[in-house]
Design a protein around this motif. Structure first.
Motif, PDB file in Angstrom:
ATOM      1  N   PHE A  98     -31.492  10.524   2.877  1.00 36.32           N
ATOM      2  CA  PHE A  98     -31.191  11.020   1.699  1.00 36.32           C
ATOM      3  C   PHE A  98     -31.997  10.586   0.998  1.00 36.32           C
ATOM      4  CE2 PHE A  98     -26.565   9.875   3.161  1.00 36.32           C
ATOM      5  CZ  PHE A  98     -26.320  11.497   2.141  1.00 36.32           C
ATOM      6  N   GLY A  99     -32.935  10.045   0.304  1.00 39.63           N
ATOM      7  CA  GLY A  99     -33.812   9.527  -0.037  1.00 39.63           C
ATOM      8  C   GLY A  99     -34.820  10.729  -0.148  1.00 39.63           C
ATOM      9  N   ILE A 100     -35.227  11.569   1.295  1.00 34.20           N
ATOM     10  CA  ILE A 100     -35.698  12.961   0.503  1.00 34.20           C
ATOM     11  C   ILE A 100     -34.901  14.100   0.318  1.00 34.20           C
ATOM     12  CG2 ILE A 100     -36.807  14.670   2.045  1.00 34.20           C
ATOM     13  CD1 ILE A 100     -37.452  12.486   3.918  1.00 34.20           C
ATOM     14  N   ALA A 101     -33.269  13.793   0.440  1.00 36.81           N
ATOM     15  CA  ALA A 101     -32.464  15.202   0.115  1.00 36.81           C
ATOM     16  C   ALA A 101     -32.066  15.155  -1.277  1.00 36.81           C
ATOM     17  CB  ALA A 101     -31.237  15.163   0.455  1.00 36.81           C
ATOM     18  N   GLY A 102     -32.785  13.998  -2.342  1.00 35.53           N
ATOM     19  CA  GLY A 102     -32.162  14.126  -3.560  1.00 35.53           C
ATOM     20  C   GLY A 102     -31.515  12.818  -4.710  1.00 35.53           C
ATOM     21  N   PRO A 103     -30.735  11.913  -3.868  1.00 33.91           N
ATOM     22  CA  PRO A 103     -30.454  10.935  -4.140  1.00 33.91           C
ATOM     23  C   PRO A 103     -31.445  10.290  -4.721  1.00 33.91           C
ATOM     24  CG  PRO A 103     -28.271  11.407  -2.713  1.00 33.91           C
ATOM     25  CD  PRO A 103     -29.748  12.376  -2.658  1.00 33.91           C
ATOM     26  N   ARG A 104     -30.952   9.048  -5.269  1.00 29.68           N
ATOM     27  CA  ARG A 104     -32.791   8.401  -5.678  1.00 29.68           C
ATOM     28  C   ARG A 104     -31.912   6.738  -5.138  1.00 29.68           C
ATOM     29  NH1 ARG A 104     -31.452   4.135  -9.418  1.00 29.68           N
ATOM     30  NH2 ARG A 104     -29.674   5.207 -10.468  1.00 29.68           N
TER      31      ARG A 104
END
Length: 183
Positions: A136-142
Motif C-alpha cells: 500500500f505504501g508504494i500504491a499511494g496511501p500514507r
C-alpha cells in the motif's frame, strides 16, 4: 472530512470467509468507531476481476468503479487481513493493484492507512501485515507507523474479538490515532 465534520474510514478485509476472525475485527471496527467517525466497509473485494491494464479504461468493471469511489470518499483506510502462506491474501493484493491506479494519482493517495488483523500462528499475521503496509505504501496511501495489531487467533479462544477488552481497546485506539492523521 464530510460536511457534518465527521471523518470517513474505509475498511477493506482480506478474507472472504463469512466466519473469518478478520471479518469479525472489521465488524468490531464499525461498532467501536468514535462517534464522529463513519466507517465504510467495502465488502466486495471478491467481485473484483484480476487487475488487467487492458480493462483499466474509462469503462472499468462496476466493482472496480465502486471500490475507487469508496476510496475517493474516504479520509483514511483501515485494512484488516489474515496471512495466507506467509503473505498477503490474493484478494487483497488484487484490490491494492486496482487502487494503485491511475498511477501516481490513486484514490487513496496520501491518505492515512493502517493495517491490522489476525492469523494462525504465534505472530498473528505479522508477515502479511508488513507486506500489506509495503504494498500500500508504494500504491499511494500514507501508511501510519506504529498503528499495528497482529492477533494470534488462538489467543481469542474461539470467541469474537469484541469479547476481548484488550482487542477492543487497542482497535479503538488505532482508529482514533488513524483519524488524528487525517489532514
Amino acid at each position: 472530512m464530510s460536511e457534518n465534520g465527521s471523518s470517513t474510514v474505509l475498511v477493506l478485509v482480506g478474507s472472504l470467509r463469512e466466519a473469518s476472525v478478520n471479518r469479525q475485527l472489521a465488524e468490531l471496527a464499525v461498532e467501536s468507531a468514535p462517534a464522529d467517525v463513519d466507517v465504510e466497509w467495502f465488502d466486495r473485494l471478491g467481485e473484483l476481476p484480476f487487475y488487467n491494464e487492458d480493462i483499466d479504461t474509462a469503462d472499468v468493471p462496476e466493482p472496480v468503479a465502486a471500490l475507487r469511489t469508496a476510496a475517493a470518499r474516504a479520509d483514511a483506510a483501515l485494512v484488516v487481513t489474515p496471512e495466507y502462506n506467509g503473505t498477503i491474501p490474493g484478494v487483497l493484493k488484487n484490490a491494492i493493484d486496482w487502487l494503485s491506479r491511475p498511477y501516481g494519482d490513486s484514490a487513496l493517495k496520501d491518505k492515512p492507512l493502517a493495517v491490522v488483523g489476525a492469523a494462525l500462528g504465534q505472530y498473528g499475521g505479522v508477515w502479511a501485515h508488513d507486506e500489506t503496509r509495503k504494498s500500500f505504501g508504494i500504491a499511494g496511501p500514507r501508511v501510519v507507523d506504529g498503528l499495528e495489531l497482529s492477533i494470534p487467533t488462538k489467543t481469542l479462544d474461539g470467541k469474537h474479538p469484541r469479547e476481548s477488552d484488550d482487542v477492543v481497546a487497542r482497535l479503538r485506539d488505532i482508529l482514533g490515532k488513524l483519524v488524528a492523521e487525517i489532514d
